[in-house]
Design an enzyme around this catalytic site. Structure first.
Site, mmCIF file in Angstrom:
data_model
loop_
_atom_site.group_PDB
_atom_site.id
_atom_site.type_symbol
_atom_site.label_atom_id
_atom_site.label_comp_id
_atom_site.label_asym_id
_atom_site.label_seq_id
_atom_site.Cartn_x
_atom_site.Cartn_y
_atom_site.Cartn_z
ATOM 1 N N GLY A 12 0.785 -1.230 0.000
ATOM 2 C CA GLY A 12 0.000 0.000 0.000
ATOM 3 C C GLY A 12 0.815 1.278 0.000
ATOM 4 O O GLY A 12 0.352 2.293 0.502
ATOM 5 N N ASN A 14 1.435 3.039 -2.618
ATOM 6 C CA ASN A 14 0.694 3.971 -3.483
ATOM 7 C C ASN A 14 -0.514 4.540 -2.755
ATOM 8 O O ASN A 14 -0.840 5.713 -2.912
ATOM 9 C CB ASN A 14 0.279 3.295 -4.795
ATOM 10 C CG ASN A 14 1.419 3.275 -5.798
ATOM 11 O OD1 ASN A 14 1.742 4.296 -6.394
ATOM 12 N ND2 ASN A 14 2.048 2.118 -5.954
ATOM 13 N N ILE A 94 -10.146 -7.429 -12.715
ATOM 14 C CA ILE A 94 -11.378 -6.692 -12.402
ATOM 15 C C ILE A 94 -12.563 -7.340 -13.130
ATOM 16 O O ILE A 94 -12.522 -7.516 -14.354
ATOM 17 C CB ILE A 94 -11.221 -5.205 -12.837
ATOM 18 C CG1 ILE A 94 -10.148 -4.538 -11.987
ATOM 19 C CG2 ILE A 94 -12.520 -4.440 -12.687
ATOM 20 C CD1 ILE A 94 -10.450 -4.525 -10.518
ATOM 21 N N HIS A 110 0.364 1.245 -13.229
ATOM 22 C CA HIS A 110 1.158 0.099 -13.699
ATOM 23 C C HIS A 110 2.639 0.493 -13.709
ATOM 24 O O HIS A 110 2.983 1.575 -14.205
ATOM 25 C CB HIS A 110 0.697 -0.338 -15.089
ATOM 26 C CG HIS A 110 1.427 -1.557 -15.563
ATOM 27 N ND1 HIS A 110 1.117 -2.829 -15.104
ATOM 28 C CD2 HIS A 110 2.487 -1.691 -16.383
ATOM 29 C CE1 HIS A 110 1.962 -3.694 -15.651
ATOM 30 N NE2 HIS A 110 2.803 -3.036 -16.423
HETATM 31 C C1 GAR Z 1 3.070 -1.122 -7.477
HETATM 32 O O1 GAR Z 1 4.375 -1.124 -8.004
HETATM 33 C C2 GAR Z 1 2.035 -1.104 -8.597
HETATM 34 O O2 GAR Z 1 2.423 -0.323 -9.676
HETATM 35 C C3 GAR Z 1 1.980 -2.556 -8.954
HETATM 36 O O3 GAR Z 1 2.002 -3.224 -7.722
HETATM 37 C C4 GAR Z 1 2.773 -2.454 -6.784
HETATM 38 C C5 GAR Z 1 1.981 -2.269 -5.505
HETATM 39 O O4 GAR Z 1 2.751 -1.649 -4.510
HETATM 40 N N1 GAR Z 1 0.832 -2.861 -9.752
HETATM 41 C C6 GAR Z 1 0.831 -3.728 -10.764
HETATM 42 O O5 GAR Z 1 1.795 -4.391 -11.069
HETATM 43 C C7 GAR Z 1 -0.496 -3.839 -11.502
HETATM 44 N N2 GAR Z 1 -0.323 -4.577 -12.730
HETATM 45 P P1 GAR Z 1 2.091 -0.937 -3.259
HETATM 46 O O6 GAR Z 1 1.117 -1.947 -2.618
HETATM 47 O O7 GAR Z 1 3.228 -0.620 -2.349
HETATM 48 O O8 GAR Z 1 1.369 0.294 -3.738
#
Ligand code: GAR
Length: 197
Positions: A12, A14, A94, A110
């Site tokens: 989490g 982001n 989704i 992404h």
């Molecule tokens: C992030 O790097 C996001 O871009 C990626 O998962 C990670 C989650 O990190 N998403 C994907 O790969 C979607 N295809 P977080 O939980 O620390 O935000």
């Protein structure tokens, strides 16, 4: 006021960037109504609770079929009456019904420059492993609207990040997060909240 649901699966960071953006007003006119995780152990749920945000786990493991899980997810999102769904590291496909009902109201972050290293099988660290294996010199991140395909919807923002000698997938992932993801995801939400995307 843009009401948002943030869907997560893991750490989490982001989500944290969105919370911080709302606090420091780089994101305006926006309120996080709920954080939903498919994974009960996701640290993202703690981040939500620590900030007084409703934190809900809806795991496919707790439902008899994918269809019942999909309906439960849709029902929960409907319950909160949100204007925008933000996929912030949500690693579940989704459901079609959700994409149809919230057409143009779902965005995803992404960790590559789409159309490179995206689509089925490209998520999390795997994206950075693939980028290093190909030997690209520049990578980055993309925020895009979600349509019925995988990483195929209209692009809102992208930011490039240099690959450096000696990078491991973990080091590159961290740099892409710090230099791109944590900046363009809050920025895209702010643009939508203020009718600029
Ligand atoms: C992030 O790097 C996001 O871009 C990626 O998962 C990670 C989650 O990190 N998403 C994907 O790969 C979607 N295809 P977080 O939980 O620390 O935000």
């Amino acid at each position: 006021m843009l009401k948002i649901a943030v869907l997560v699966s893991g750490g989490g960071t982001n989500l944290q960037a969105i919370i911080d953006g709302i606090h420091d007003k780089t994101i305006t006119n926006t309120e996080i109504k709920v954080v939903i995780s498919n994974n009960a152990g996701a640290y993202a749920l703690e981040r939500a609770k620590n900030n007084g945000i409703d934190a809900v786990c809806i795991s496919p493991k707790n439902f008899e079929s994918r269809e019942v899980f999909n309906d439960a997810l849709l029902e929960k999102i409907d319950e909160y009456g949100v204007d925008l769904i933000v996929l912030a590291g949500f690693l579940v496909k989704i459901p079609e019904k959700l994409v149809e009902k919230y057409a143009g109201k779902i965005i995803n972050i992404h960790p590559s420059l789409i159309p490179s290293f995206c689509g089925v099988g490209y998520y999390g660290l795997k994206v950075h492993e693939a980028a290093l294996a190909r030997g690209v010199k520049v990578t980055g991140a993309t925020v895009h609207y979600v349509d019925s395909g995988m990483d195929t919807g209209p692009i809102i923002l992208q930011k490039a990040v240099y690959v450096e000698d000696g990078d491991t997938p973990e080091i590159l992932q961290k740099r892409v997060m710090e230099q791109a993801e944590w900046k363009i995801l809050p920025q895209a939400i702010n643009m939508i909240a203020n009718q600029k995307a």
